[in-house]
Design an enzyme around this catalytic site. Structure first.
Site, mmCIF file in Angstrom:
data_model
loop_
_atom_site.group_PDB
_atom_site.id
_atom_site.type_symbol
_atom_site.label_atom_id
_atom_site.label_comp_id
_atom_site.label_asym_id
_atom_site.label_seq_id
_atom_site.Cartn_x
_atom_site.Cartn_y
_atom_site.Cartn_z
ATOM 1 N N HIS B 329 -1.665 29.952 24.221
ATOM 2 C CA HIS B 329 -0.997 28.841 23.549
ATOM 3 C C HIS B 329 -0.310 28.012 24.640
ATOM 4 C CE1 HIS B 329 0.646 26.578 20.297
ATOM 5 N NE2 HIS B 329 1.893 26.950 20.482
ATOM 6 N N LYS B 361 -3.431 23.176 27.854
ATOM 7 C CA LYS B 361 -2.352 22.217 27.558
ATOM 8 C C LYS B 361 -1.812 21.626 28.857
ATOM 9 C CE LYS B 361 -0.745 23.921 23.030
ATOM 10 N NZ LYS B 361 -1.518 25.169 22.827
#
Lengths: 427, 438
Positions: B329, B361
């Site tokens: 994540h 990310k």
């Protein structure tokens, strides 16, 4: 595949908190619709709604959670109350202020919710500091004005906060989901929880939807779509006639219904009271569009047939239908045609009971109607019969041989986004 | 360990037959992937609105995307929200990649949808204008009656309706003809991974044969940025935006908000084989667990993350050491990266010392509800190309995050099974295991 039963029900609406009070009011033919008090509705053609009667949140949350109260949107508050009701009703929580459990990893939380608009007074107070010529000056907003909002401001308004609070209070560590499909959200959430228990991913779940559109934005958006019934006043003592007066439009309400679902064998083992078995879930996306906001006959029909097929049942086995019956003419007509097709051809049509005319259109909270379907199997047919607006069929009168309670009941939902979800409960 | 075919029949196995996305690094699968493995950043000074006085002046925006790039006729969707348009584009890409237009015997009643579409951006000027025009300073409240009168004149009904998260389902159904069951979930940053997992279960349980699954989001607007800024969740490295997203780095200071969409076509294996569909990967496992801890913080023991990963592995019938790539994540906040690393060490034990863990990310930013599907797609591409995307901006690894982060450069690897993990505000935790189809 596991079987799924309903062991707890928690309802909150303009007809009270808790299903006992709710059912009593239904039997007495009461309506919870009245002039809006949560804001001044004078600027709208529709000035009534189904508001939840005043309550003390402290009566429904554990003591150590009270400080979180100021971080709760209206929707979250109502959800916490409904969850407390449902879990006490299921015998999983000792009291409304005692959390259940912890309910653990095999218990889930699948909630239907709507878009939650920020409190306009709070937001406008901040925006006023960046007011240049009656419009929001973005530079002033970024430099200064936005800091007037509390740090946790955004967290209040995320739709998944309802489920978040419920999982925190009751120690739920299984799957958690938040479905945002308008008026079908609650039904879809229940259906998804049902599937999770069927496949053995969960032993139990609290599921269903809660929403409050009784606020300026909620009203404005529905009014702009031409969906609200232009009603200024409601005479509460007025008896609702059997064939209801044409009322072109829906009336909003707040609240909803949460169910506790459990795997049947483990429910029996712990001696849980079983309201009903949830045997059918049918859902469909309407591929009409993009003229949004037109519920279709096909959408309703397919979802109903899918629920029946899922339950391995035939239309003539259904005794009670809680139709979507939003009150919006075209929507009701579409639904009536679907019901006529499925239930009328050559058969004794089942009883239908409209709930929205009693408590309002709760949007994601329309799973309250699924709760009615589940309750009816033990509590009996809702006392009154009402025709579905513009139904081409007639509803059967109270036949002497009619059993005291239905053996199978269906609850129907349809949303402006074209989602249809139907739940089928059986004794 | 048994082969997937010994655990589930071809009726029960679910494969990926098409994919598409609209991202800050590009709106084609190949184009964005090339930039990911080259370590490019899609972060730059925000252009959607004037951020000059905001604490954070940069983001990862989708630039120059036109729906006409992906749709032969975009005109029916001109009123749709930005999010819905991103989703339509991704859906068209995925549908074409899956060669579904060529399959004349497709039963659209058995094609469902599961999206994580965020709400469309608020019509801010009209909304703010209405509030400001009816704000009573001395009373410190809105004049409700005047507000209603103003709103009914100023707001556009279709614009308001387009903001509803479930309208994207309507549009995608219109475009594709899909008439199966459909849901939209909004579990914050875990949402589109959840959509993929739940869609997989819908196929397994027989509610559909094909599912259009994924998500889209666009919160790069004043109120969206305001919310995250007030939470101090965003990086404020305004002087070097491309270096701001630094998951696992000791100097990380928050996430970089992105927008975009991703769609995967999930299909029952027997159905895919029958129509000779291209098969990109197999969805092996799905896990979902609630923290049930606090609304503001993650569980310090990462119990929810650990549970969701273990549940996904169990569902996939794989042991932790069979995972060749962990797509984190990895948002770049102090808390997430530390908690996630703890969870990884707990679950993977010895294997954590050599398990490659990267966060895209670092390059593409955090697309909120769309993050899960974008990361899932990057895992499929990693498997296809046998190449690990990097975590860029990793100069000094935080000792609390000490793992093999595929630092700064993509790396070839033998990837058979991958796991992608996402966590969302409110205690949501989702993990998906996917593998090379065999």
């Amino acid at each position: 595949m596991h079987r799924v039963v309903v062991t707890g029900i928690g309802t909150i609406s303009s007809l009270g908190i808790g299903h006992q009070e709710f059912w009593q009011n239904l039997r007495e033919g009461k309506r919870g619709i009245q002039r809006v008090t949560r804001f001044d509705p004078g600027g709208f053609a529709c000035q009534v709604a189904g508001e939840v009667p005043a309550f003390k949140l402290a009566d429904f949350i554990p003591k150590d959670y009270r400080k979180t109260a100021k971080l709760l949107s209206r929707d979250s508050e109502l959800a916490i109350v409904a969850a407390a009701e449902a879990l006490v009703d299921a015998g999983l929580a000792e009291s409304r202020t005692t959390p259940a459990g912890p309910l653990g990893k095999r218990f889930g939380c699948h909630i239907g919710a709507g878009l939650i608009t920020p409190d306009l007074n709070e937001l406008s107070s901040a925006m006023a500091m960046a007011n240049v010529d009656m419009s929001l000056d973005i530079r002033r907003w970024g430099a200064q004005a936005m800091n007037a909002l509390s740090p946790l401001w955004m967290l209040k308004y995320l739709p998944n906060m309802l489920a978040s609070h419920i999982t925190i209070i009751h120690g739920i560590h299984g799957s958690s989901n938040t479905i945002t499909c308008g008026e079908a959200s609650g039904h879809l959430a229940i259906g998804e929880a049902m599937r999770a228990i069927q496949r053995g991913a969960l032993d139990g779940a609290i599921c269903g939807g809660i929403e409050s559109k009784v606020n300026l934005m909620g009203f404005a958006r529905q009014a702009l779509l031409g969906r609200l019934a232009p009603v200024r006043e409601v005479n509460r003592d007025e008896e609702i006639p059997l064939s209801e007066e044409s009322q072109p439009g829906t009336i909003l309400g707040e609240g909803g219904g949460l169910l506790v679902l459990e795997e049947m064998e483990s429910a029996k083992k712990r001696g849980a009271r079983i309201y009903a078995e949830l045997v059918g879930f049918g859902a469909r996306q309407d591929s009409r569009g993009p003229n949004p906001g037109q519920l279709s006959e096909q959408g309703f029909e397919t979802a109903i047939r899918r629920a029946l097929a899922n339950a391995n049942m035939l239309p003539d086995q259904i005794d009670l239908i809680i139709p979507n019956a939003s009150g919006v003419l075209l929507e009701d007509q579409a639904e009536s045609k679907a019901l006529d097709k499925i239930f009328v051809a050559g058969q004794q049509p089942p009883t239908t009971a409209r709930i929205k005319s009693r408590v309002g259109n709760l949007s994601a909270g329309n799973s309250l109607e699924a709760a009615v379907a589940a309750l009816s199997l033990r509590a009996g047919f809702p006392q009154w019969n009402s025709t579905l607006q513009y139904a081409t069929s007639t509803v059967k009168p109270d036949a002497p041989e009619k059993p005291p309670s239905p053996s199978a009941a269906l609850s129907i939902s349809g949303s402006l986004g074209g989602q249809y979800a139907v739940l089928l409960f059986r004794r | 360990m048994p082969h997937s075919s010994e655990i589930r029949s071809s009726e029960q196995r679910v494969v990926v037959t098409g994919m598409g996305w609209v991202t800050p690094l590009g709106a084609t699968l190949d184009g964005a992937w090339e930039r990911l493995v080259a370590g490019h950043s899609g972060v730059h000074r925000t252009e959607n609105f004037d951020t000059s006085t905001f604490p954070t002046t940069f983001s990862a925006e989708v630039c120059g995307y036109q729906l006409g790039d992906d749709l032969a006729d975009p005109s029916p969707y001109a009123e749709s929200s930005r999010v819905t348009q991103f989703l339509l584009g991704a859906c068209a890409q995925a549908w074409h990649a899956a060669q579904l237009d060529a399959f004349k015997a497709l039963d659209l009643r058995r094609v469902g949808l599961y999206l994580a579409a965020g709400e469309g951006p608020l019509d801010l000027q009209n909304f703010a204008g209405t509030c400001l025009a009816t704000w009573n300073e001395s009373a410190n409240t809105i004049d409700d009656v005047k507000w209603a009168e103003e709103a009914l004149v100023r707001f556009n009904p279709l614009t308001e309706l387009a903001q509803e998260p479930h309208m994207a389902l309507n549009e995608l159904s219109h475009w594709s003809g899909a008439a199966g069951p459909a849901m939209n979930c909004l579990t914050a940053c875990a949402a589109s991974a959840q959509a993929i997992g739940e869609a997989t279960e819908m196929i397994r349980q027989g509610d559909a044969d094909v599912m259009i699954a994924g998500g889209g989001n666009s919160m790069i607007h004043p109120l969206g940025i305001t919310g995250f800024s007030r939470l101090t969740a965003l990086s404020t490295r305004n002087d070097s935006p491309t270096e701001a997203s630094r998951p696992f780095d000791a100097k990380r200071d928050g996430f970089v908000i992105a927008e975009g969409s991703g769609i995967v076509i999930l299909e029952r294996l027997s159905h895919a084989i029958q129509r000779n569909a291209p098969i990109w990967a197999e969805v092996m496992g799905y896990g979902n667990a609630a923290d049930g801890y606090r609304i503001t913080d993650q569980d310090p023991e990462s119990r929810g993350t650990i549970d969701s990963i273990q549940a996904a592995l169990t569902d996939a019938h794989l042991s932790p050491d069979q995972i060749d790539y962990f797509n984190a994540h990895g948002t770049g906040t102090k808390e997430n990266d530390r908690q996630e690393s703890l969870a990884i060490r707990q679950v993977f034990g010895e294997h954590a010392k050599t398990l490659p863990v990267s966060s895209i990310k670092s390059m593409i930013g955090h697309a909120m509800t769309a993050a899960g599907v974008i990361e899932f797609i990057s895992c499929v591409l990693a498997i296809q190309h046998q190449l690990l995307p990097p975590t860029i901006n990793l100069q000094t690894i935080d000792p609390q995050c000490d793992l093999d982060h595929v630092a700064n450069f993509a790396r070839p690897a033998n990837i058979r099974n991958a796991l992608t993990s996402n966590a969302g505000f409110g205690g949501q935790n989702v993990a998906l295991v996917l593998g090379k189809y065999a």
